[in-house]
Design a protein around this motif. Sequence first.
Motif, short mmCIF file in Angstrom:
data_model
loop_
_atom_site.label_atom_id
_atom_site.label_comp_id
_atom_site.label_asym_id
_atom_site.label_seq_id
_atom_site.Cartn_x
_atom_site.Cartn_y
_atom_site.Cartn_z
N TYR A 71 8.40 -13.85 -2.88
CA TYR A 71 8.15 -14.31 -4.24
C TYR A 71 9.45 -14.58 -5.01
N ARG A 72 10.50 -13.80 -4.74
CA ARG A 72 11.76 -13.99 -5.45
C ARG A 72 12.42 -15.33 -5.12
N SER A 73 11.99 -15.99 -4.04
CA SER A 73 12.55 -17.29 -3.64
C SER A 73 11.89 -18.46 -4.34
N VAL A 74 10.76 -18.23 -4.98
CA VAL A 74 10.08 -19.31 -5.70
C VAL A 74 10.80 -19.52 -7.02
N THR A 75 11.41 -20.71 -7.17
CA THR A 75 12.16 -20.98 -8.40
C THR A 75 11.25 -21.55 -9.48
N ILE A 93 5.43 -26.18 -4.78
CA ILE A 93 6.13 -24.91 -4.90
C ILE A 93 7.58 -25.15 -4.49
N PHE A 94 8.49 -24.91 -5.42
CA PHE A 94 9.91 -25.13 -5.17
C PHE A 94 10.56 -23.82 -4.76
N ILE A 95 11.25 -23.86 -3.63
CA ILE A 95 11.87 -22.68 -3.05
C ILE A 95 13.39 -22.82 -3.19
N SER A 96 14.06 -21.72 -3.56
CA SER A 96 15.52 -21.78 -3.70
C SER A 96 16.16 -22.23 -2.39
#
Length: 125
Positions: A71-75, A93-96
């Motif tokens: 979840y922390r990777s979802v920007t 869904i945008f991922i870092s």
Amino acid sequence: MGILDGLMGNASEADLQAVEKDLENIVTENERVEKAFKIIRDLIVFTNKRLILIDKQGMTGKKVEYHSVPYRSVTHYSVETAGTFDMDAELKIFISSTAHPISKQFRKDKSIYDVQKALATYVNQ
């Protein structure tokens, strides 16, 4: 979920016990499935630790891709609703550290909002 909804691409909540059984080799010891949505053959699974996107491939669906996203990777994420002539809605869904978002297509129904609410709940914890 009705069979017609599944064929039309409408997301519906999946049976958590069935999903847990299917993912017993994927989830960790301290991880639990909390919410899951089925779109045709694919699944969007929310655990207490991560988002798991399950893509069943091929004619038989025996080849499966498990895309795990902490979840922390979802920007950020976006919902594009269906219009009058456009029958598809889309969740991105945008991922870092990735150039392109993960994109999931939905049919013209309200289920995209249920998935978006779950995503908002887990990402903002």
